[in-house]
Design an enzyme around this catalytic site. Structure first.
Site, short mmCIF file in Angstrom:
data_model
loop_
_atom_site.label_atom_id
_atom_site.label_comp_id
_atom_site.label_asym_id
_atom_site.label_seq_id
_atom_site.Cartn_x
_atom_site.Cartn_y
_atom_site.Cartn_z
N ASP A 26 0.78 -1.26 0.00
CA ASP A 26 0.00 0.00 0.00
C ASP A 26 0.81 1.30 0.00
O ASP A 26 0.44 2.27 0.68
CB ASP A 26 -0.97 0.01 1.20
CG ASP A 26 -1.96 -1.15 1.16
OD1 ASP A 26 -1.90 -1.96 0.23
OD2 ASP A 26 -2.78 -1.24 2.09
N LYS A 128 -6.72 -4.90 -3.17
CA LYS A 128 -7.37 -5.56 -2.04
C LYS A 128 -8.42 -4.64 -1.42
O LYS A 128 -8.19 -3.44 -1.30
CB LYS A 128 -6.32 -5.98 -1.01
CG LYS A 128 -5.53 -4.84 -0.39
CD LYS A 128 -4.37 -5.38 0.43
CE LYS A 128 -3.56 -4.29 1.10
NZ LYS A 128 -4.24 -3.61 2.19
N CYS A 161 -2.14 -2.39 7.77
CA CYS A 161 -2.12 -3.32 6.63
C CYS A 161 -0.89 -4.23 6.61
O CYS A 161 -0.97 -5.38 6.19
CB CYS A 161 -2.26 -2.55 5.33
SG CYS A 161 -3.92 -1.85 5.18
#
Ligand code: TIU
Length: 219
Positions: A26, A128, A161
């Site tokens: 990310d 995701k 995450c």
């Protein structure tokens, strides 16, 4: 077989380069630039922006050795049909207009990976809907097809995450090395705690190390 051993906590991490992937979680503008999701949640993005040069050096070292590189992005379809109402209730900014487009929505400038860490052709990008990189994605299938057994993990945010991904990876049998200076949380206290939670109890979720140790072996 190309064996490497990196100095790490709680003890040395050994990996076979051919069975290891660098997973970059990310590193999107929404988390690493001003005006994105990170700021919309009330955070200071200075720590997440500041790791970009280190992650760049790590990915360049990995590529130079021919290591498999995978990128992830958290986000949702433009119609947000894949965003759980429960997530939206606590993260109301998702889908709102921001200076980099709609927040955390695929296809928007803010959702994409920062320019410095742009994926190369052949490096999978996993989109995701959640915090974990395995949940409702084809990451595990890709790792299995490539014969990957170990993950070197960078990205943001460490306690959200990155941690969720490492925990998911553990239960699936992957060995994870988290890069202490290649990951960031918005709050340094969360970064410190997140590192400790990985390498405590004899490496309950895996190992942590710093890029200087990794570069010693990937030179
Ligand atoms: N809020 C926060 O710290 N993180 C996230 O919402 N997503 C990721 O960590 N990528």
């Amino acid at each position: 077989m190309r064996k490497y051993v990196v100095d790490a906590k709680p003890f040395a991490f050994d990996f076979d380069l051919e069975k290891t992937a660098l997973l970059i979680v990310d590193m999107q503008r929404d988390f690493c630039a001003r005006g994105g999701f990170g700021e919309a949640l009330g955070n200071d993005v200075t720590p997440t922006m500041s790791i970009i040069p280190t992650v760049k050096k790590i990915v360049e070292a990995a590529r130079a050795k021919g290591m498999f590189v995978i990128h992830t992005r958290e986000g949702h379809r433009p119609d947000m049909s894949d965003c759980p109402p429960s997530k939206l209730r606590r993260s109301k900014a998702i889908g709102e207009d921001g200076p980099m487009g709609r927040i955390l929505i695929r296809g928007e400038v803010g959702h994409d990976i920062v320019e410095e860490l742009k994926p190369l052709v052949g490096e999978p990008v996993i989109d995701k809907p959640g915090k974990g990189s395995f949940y409702k994605t084809d990451l595990e299938l890709i790792l299995q097809n490539k014969g990957i057994e170990s993950l070197i993990v960078c990205g943001v945010t460490t306690h959200v995450c990155v941690h969720t991904t490492i925990r998911e990876a553990n239960d699936r049998g992957y060995e994870c090395l988290m890069m202490e200076d290649g990951t960031a949380a918005f709050d340094p206290a969360d970064q410190e705690a997140a590192i400790r939670m990985i390498n405590q109890q004899g490496g309950i979720f895996g190992w942590t190390t710093t890029s200087d140790h990794l570069f010693k072996v990937l030179k």
